[in-house]
Design a protein around this motif. Structure first.
Motif, mmCIF file in Angstrom:
data_model
loop_
_atom_site.group_PDB
_atom_site.id
_atom_site.type_symbol
_atom_site.label_atom_id
_atom_site.label_comp_id
_atom_site.label_asym_id
_atom_site.label_seq_id
_atom_site.Cartn_x
_atom_site.Cartn_y
_atom_site.Cartn_z
ATOM 1 N N SER A 144 -1.577 28.799 54.544
ATOM 2 C CA SER A 144 -1.834 27.372 52.947
ATOM 3 C C SER A 144 -3.425 26.960 52.290
ATOM 4 O O SER A 144 -3.909 27.128 53.209
ATOM 5 C CB SER A 144 -1.254 26.454 53.819
ATOM 6 O OG SER A 144 -2.108 25.478 54.599
ATOM 7 N N ARG A 192 -4.815 25.014 42.739
ATOM 8 C CA ARG A 192 -3.614 25.069 42.377
ATOM 9 C C ARG A 192 -3.089 23.753 41.560
ATOM 10 O O ARG A 192 -2.318 24.667 41.442
ATOM 11 C CB ARG A 192 -3.681 23.994 44.548
ATOM 12 C CG ARG A 192 -2.246 23.385 44.986
ATOM 13 C CD ARG A 192 -2.304 23.037 45.807
ATOM 14 N NE ARG A 192 -3.153 21.923 46.257
ATOM 15 C CZ ARG A 192 -3.973 21.840 46.885
ATOM 16 N NH1 ARG A 192 -4.107 22.624 47.749
ATOM 17 N NH2 ARG A 192 -4.461 20.766 46.931
ATOM 18 N N SER A 201 4.026 26.796 46.968
ATOM 19 C CA SER A 201 2.968 26.327 47.649
ATOM 20 C C SER A 201 1.787 28.180 47.272
ATOM 21 O O SER A 201 2.782 28.728 48.403
ATOM 22 C CB SER A 201 3.666 25.944 49.066
ATOM 23 O OG SER A 201 3.619 24.455 48.785
ATOM 24 N N HIS A 219 -4.102 24.177 52.019
ATOM 25 C CA HIS A 219 -4.865 23.241 52.617
ATOM 26 C C HIS A 219 -4.855 23.244 54.026
ATOM 27 O O HIS A 219 -6.132 23.059 54.415
ATOM 28 C CB HIS A 219 -3.269 22.424 52.727
ATOM 29 C CG HIS A 219 -3.439 20.963 53.641
ATOM 30 N ND1 HIS A 219 -4.176 19.770 53.465
ATOM 31 C CD2 HIS A 219 -3.521 20.453 55.044
ATOM 32 C CE1 HIS A 219 -4.175 18.918 54.310
ATOM 33 N NE2 HIS A 219 -3.818 19.167 55.206
#
Length: 684
Positions: free
Chosen positions: A249, A226, A237, A251
């Protein structure tokens, strides 16, 4: 310019697919994978793809999706974190005892995989919840603090927390997590009520520890990628694909890496289902053959078959996923002779480095790719549209050496390699079809991956399948499938109860709780108008395993229960050949899928231009055919020049940048209005 990008990291190549939304144009690039640092190939591939579009920069990318094998490889290669476990007193050895199943029933020397937390790092606390949710012994925070310090002194990088009945009382694990966050800052935490709030304690603790073991590796990889993408200019994102055929995502994937163990293969299935449905063929079996392995899955009515888990390297993984069966049969699979003198192919692979013998990088053992070079099906001078020179003499030499040991000619040996790998792949397809109650002959075979269209004709013939489908960009379909994949998450809870009218209120409350979680996820992911689906794992009372059944939305009442009963009886009959309508049934696990649709890459409809098929022919090549027991001149076509309405009668070779397709004698191929190739034979 608005570009949507999908990048899929495979064992041999990293595929990148760029979709220009304004021009409805697709650009594909392939680079060699870099196993030591997979992110390096991702950056290289993105740059390569962007260089093929005039004035395009990484800042033009409006959507980024990534399929990765980092989590899977970390587990298979034992390169995970040093992990500890905190569990209910008396259950520290559950991770090692398992289900008391031998890996091989009659092999007394067979060994189970080593537990992902050694016994000295599996610590117990005095906590106990009874089967009905009553608390017998509450958690002592000071005892947990002492255990945390033991693990800290041992130098653990990750800790799993799994209590016996955490799915009934998650607050005990939540209290432990708070203490661990205080005592072990920076240590990765994997807590069972967050990872898998379901019953069956062994499968749950196994999944929790896999999540802990691969968590730091996956978190480090994704955070590093990222950051590097942001330094290159990516403004959006990025997302990573899940085993369930959706994306999440970066995350979210860092928190639940166990949901990415089928990250790459799942999107290929989604893309194949979308393309086949567009061709009016919703019932398919997908066949994704890459450099290292082949992945197969079954799709009914445009919906891929789902599964609640799998065994990976002898360890159970429980997470929502597509029902994909993998076999070690790819273009780089090595041919060898066993102790009994029989020809075998795979699962050992030459991978990306050194690769097949024809790559000239030091491998002298014959692979499936080398066999196809010898047969003349693959170009004997170069691959990847001329960008990758190969040395066919090295392929001939490697196959010839193996043939001398078998007492066969070079061509017979090469054909033998192809026949063996075809049989291996046919067995994999029977697992997801015949063993599930479906006849492969009722389905079309969708071939993709770098080597799928090369072998699909013989595989379809082996399984008596009359149709195969070859997408426009088969070698990069997993990457392209990421641009046809929705945002998705799954929420589950164990709820063991008979499906009777008296259980309706409790059942409704359980689904309401799951749907609240789904709504919260949709808000966090900024999903507008999410689609919510309900699934229940159902079984006959007394059975030990269950079947997933899609259940109706709307109010849960007596009519709703009757619909679920009918759906379960039908599913049981399909799987096992019988059902028992008079028997009582019970639900054991409830699941809610929440889906946020994203714009999909679409192939435009192309009208026939009236051009002659001969305008797409590059020439002929001498190909060895077992049907003729000799080499014959076979026409070679350029896929880029094939137009809607063109019909090809086999045998024929079709070349394109990302793959080579082979049409067998007795098969015919038609190019449809979306430039998809559909082959037919007299099989059925």
């Amino acid at each position: 310019m608005a570009l949507r990008l999908g990048v899929d990291t495979g064992g041999t190549f990293t595929d990148v697919c760029l979709y220009d939304e304004e021009a409805a144009a697709i650009t594909v690039a392939k680079v060699s994978s870099t196993p030591g640092d997979p992110g390096r190939a991702v950056i290289q591939g993105v740059k390569r793809a962007l260089s093929l579009i005039s004035d395009a920069t990484i800042a033009d990318i409006s959507y980024f999706a990534h399929g990765t094998t980092v989590a899977t490889n970390a587990l298979l290669e034992g390169r995970g974190a040093k992990a500890g476990l905190i569990t209910t007193r008396g259950f520290r050895d559950l991770l090692e005892l398992g289900r008391q199943k031998r890996p091989k029933l009659y092999d007394l020397n067979a060994r189970k995989p080593e537990p992902l937390a050694t016994r000295d790092l599996r610590l117990e606390v005095d906590e106990r919840v009874l089967f009905d949710g009553r608390v017998e012994t509450p958690v002592d925070p000071e005892q947990v603090r002492a255990r945390a310090r033991e693990l800290r002194d041992a130098g653990v990088q990750a800790v799993g927390v799994c209590f016996l009945y955490s799915y009934l009382r998650p607050e005990h694990e939540a209290a432990v997590k708070r203490v661990l966050e205080e005592e072990l800052p920076g240590v990765y935490l994997s807590v069972s009520h967050e990872v898998l709030p379901e019953f069956r304690e062994y499968e749950r603790v196994s999944t929790v520890m896999i999540n802990a073991f691969i968590g730091p590796v996956m978190a480090g990889y994704l955070s590093g990628l990222r950051e590097n993408l942001a330094l290159e200019g990516l403004r959006v994102s990025p997302h990573v694909t899940q085993s369930n055929g959706g994306v999440m995502s970066f995350h979210a994937a860092e928190q639940l890496p166990v949901r990415t163990v089928l990250s790459g293969p799942s999107t290929g299935v989604v893309g194949a289902a979308h393309i086949a449905s567009g061709a009016g063929i919703p019932d398919i079996i997908t066949f994704d053959m890459g450099g290292t392995s082949s992945d197969v899955a079954l799709v009914n009515d445009g919906r891929p078959t789902a599964s609640s888990g799998m065994d990976l390297d002898g360890r159970p993984v429980r997470a929502p996923m597509l029902d994909i069966n993998t076999v070690g049969a790819g273009g780089g699979s090595i041919a060898w002779i066993d102790a009994g003198g029989h020809l075998k192919v795979g699962p050992r692979s030459a991978g990306a480095d050194p690769g097949p013998a024809c790559y000239g990088l030091g491998n002298e053992e014959p692979t499936v790719t080398d066999a196809n070079v010898v047969l003349g099906i693959l170009n004997q001078e170069h691959l990847l549209g001329g960008s990758m020179p190969i040395d066919s003499a090295l392929s001939f030499r490697a196959v010839e050496r193996l043939g001398e040991r078998l007492g066969l000619s070079t061509e017979e040996t090469a054909q033998g390699i192809v026949s063996v790998v075809t049989a291996n792949m046919a067995r994999a397809i029977r697992v997801v079809s015949v063993q599930r109650g479906y006849d492969p002959a009722d389905y079309a075979l969708v071939a993709f991956g770098g080597a799928g269209p090369l072998h699909s004709g013989r595989l379809a013939a082996e399984l008596d399948m009359s149709r195969t489908i070859i997408p426009q960009r088969p070698g990069a379909l997993s990457a392209l499938g990421m641009l046809m994949t929705d945002l998705r998450s799954d929420f589950t809870v164990t709820w063991v109860s008979r499906l009777v009218d008296d259980s309706i209120d409790a059942l409704a409350q359980a689904f309401e709780g799951l749907e609240r979680q789904a709504t919260e996820w949709a808000l966090a992911e900024r999903v507008n108008n999410p689609e919510v689906r309900r699934i229940a794992a159902v079984r006959y009372v007394g059975q030990n395993y269950e079947l997933d059944v899609a259940v109706p939305a709307g109010a849960i009442d007596a009519s709703w229960v009757r619909q679920v009963e009918r759906a379960f009886h039908d599913a049981h009959h399909t799987r096992y050949g019988y059902d028992s309508p008079a028997a009582s049934i019970e639900a054991v696990t409830l699941r809610v899928e929440v889906i946020g649709q994203v714009p999909r890459a679409e192939f435009p409809v192309v009208e026939p231009d009236g051009s002659s098929l001969s305008s797409a022919q590059l020439g002929t090549r001498n190909v060895y055919l077992p049907e003729a027991a000799d080499r014959i001149a076979v026409p070679v076509y350029d896929r880029a020049l094939l137009q809607a309405g063109h019909e090809i009668v086999g045998p024929a070779v079709i070349e394109q940048y990302d793959t080579t397709s082979f049409i067998l004698p007795g098969q015919s191929a038609t190019v449809d209005e979306r430039l998809v190739i559909i082959t037919r034979s007299a099989a059925r």
